[in-house]
Design an enzyme around this catalytic site. Structure first.
Site, PDB file in Angstrom:
ATOM      1  N   HIS A   1     -51.586 -11.821 -21.757  1.00  0.00           N
ATOM      2  CA  HIS A   1     -50.175 -11.922 -22.134  1.00  0.00           C
ATOM      3  C   HIS A   1     -49.384 -12.384 -20.908  1.00  0.00           C
ATOM      4  O   HIS A   1     -49.819 -12.183 -19.762  1.00  0.00           O
ATOM      5  CB  HIS A   1     -49.653 -10.562 -22.612  1.00  0.00           C
ATOM      6  CG  HIS A   1     -50.173 -10.145 -23.961  1.00  0.00           C
ATOM      7  ND1 HIS A   1     -49.658  -9.066 -24.659  1.00  0.00           N
ATOM      8  CD2 HIS A   1     -51.163 -10.652 -24.730  1.00  0.00           C
ATOM      9  CE1 HIS A   1     -50.310  -8.948 -25.810  1.00  0.00           C
ATOM     10  NE2 HIS A   1     -51.222  -9.890 -25.878  1.00  0.00           N
TER      11      HIS A   1
ATOM     12  N   GLU B   1     -46.790 -11.236 -19.392  1.00  0.00           N
ATOM     13  CA  GLU B   1     -46.431 -10.211 -18.402  1.00  0.00           C
ATOM     14  C   GLU B   1     -47.622  -9.869 -17.499  1.00  0.00           C
ATOM     15  O   GLU B   1     -47.477  -9.691 -16.289  1.00  0.00           O
ATOM     16  CB  GLU B   1     -45.983  -8.911 -19.100  1.00  0.00           C
ATOM     17  CG  GLU B   1     -44.793  -9.058 -20.030  1.00  0.00           C
ATOM     18  CD  GLU B   1     -45.223  -9.274 -21.480  1.00  0.00           C
ATOM     19  OE1 GLU B   1     -46.071 -10.148 -21.736  1.00  0.00           O
ATOM     20  OE2 GLU B   1     -44.699  -8.560 -22.347  1.00  0.00           O
TER      21      GLU B   1
ATOM     22  N   CYS C   1     -45.585  -5.363 -25.358  1.00  0.00           N
ATOM     23  CA  CYS C   1     -46.470  -4.499 -26.149  1.00  0.00           C
ATOM     24  C   CYS C   1     -46.849  -3.307 -25.269  1.00  0.00           C
ATOM     25  O   CYS C   1     -46.561  -3.288 -24.077  1.00  0.00           O
ATOM     26  CB  CYS C   1     -47.702  -5.292 -26.603  1.00  0.00           C
ATOM     27  SG  CYS C   1     -48.953  -5.519 -25.305  1.00  0.00           S
TER      28      CYS C   1
ATOM     29  N   CYS D   1     -48.678  -4.262 -21.989  1.00  0.00           N
ATOM     30  CA  CYS D   1     -47.838  -4.849 -20.939  1.00  0.00           C
ATOM     31  C   CYS D   1     -46.841  -3.839 -20.389  1.00  0.00           C
ATOM     32  O   CYS D   1     -46.562  -3.821 -19.185  1.00  0.00           O
ATOM     33  CB  CYS D   1     -47.135  -6.080 -21.491  1.00  0.00           C
ATOM     34  SG  CYS D   1     -48.306  -7.400 -21.861  1.00  0.00           S
TER      35      CYS D   1
END
Lengths: 142, 142
Positions: free
Chosen positions: B46, B48, B76, B79
């Site tokens: 992801h 992040e 999420c 993260c």
């Protein structure tokens, strides 16, 4: 789990918090890893994350559907959510982690509608040995 | 946030879910990243996570204490917990994510005793533009 414990011991010997993880698919080990946050200067380099990345890279896939993940300590919320993202089928873990765990306490990542895959969870596997490794490590550091 | 939106657009152009992230420290951009889960065959990739790994690697540290993280979508749980592990000081995000978010809904990662660092959280930054990017992407895929 003995292989995950061996990985955890290796992490401890390198001065990392002793947590180890193993991923199997259809009875074959496809990834082993241990905590390397210090060595890699990477706060995301928990054993589970490294094992998932290695397994996915090995198979050339984004999801390891059907895989089993063994880890010596209850996953934190980061790792629990990564396990869900990777579609791991079964999670086996050793020691519970009241301080930082995210499966059976705190965030309880799998127990919300925002979690789109919940693995079967089996806790307490070789729990005493897994916990003793951690206790010994932190006792020696003090 | 405009730089994070630019990153998100780049991800969308590559066929990845359009989410972008930027990390700054003392007003300087130290990392930019966008979602690359497909490209890297890595469910943890992801925006992040990639930004945090890049920032830590760049500085040679395990924690980016004092840093600001900008991301176009509510993190999420994976993260959010990584943001806590990395000791990010301030989190700014665009669109809320009722489906998969882990900050203001679901796991609410920062709101448990098992989370050892809670950043300041500012939501709704350029939210409309961030959300439109995602809506446009998923509309085109159907």
């Amino acid at each position: 789990m003995p292989l995950a414990i061996e990985q955890a011991r290796a992490a401890g010997a390198r001065g990392e918090v002793p947590v180890g993880a193993v991923i199997t698919l259809e009875g074959q080990v496809i990834a082993t890893a241990s905590n390397r946050t210090r060595e890699l200067n990477d706060p995301t380099a928990h054993a589970e994350i490294l094992a998932i990345r290695a397994a996915c890279s090995h198979l050339g896939v984004e999801r390891i559907t059907g895989a089993d993940l063994y880890v010596t300590l209850e996953p934190c919320p980061m790792c629990a959510a990564a396990i869900a993202h990777a579609r791991v089928a079964r999670l086996y873990y050793g020691a519970s982690d009241p301080k930082s765990g995210g499966v059976e306490q705190g965030a309880r990542v799998f127990d919300h509608a925002q979690c789109h895959h919940k693995p079967e969870v089996y806790e307490g596997i070789n729990a005493r040995e897994c916990a003793q490794l951690l206790r010994g490590f932190f006792k020696n550091r003090r």
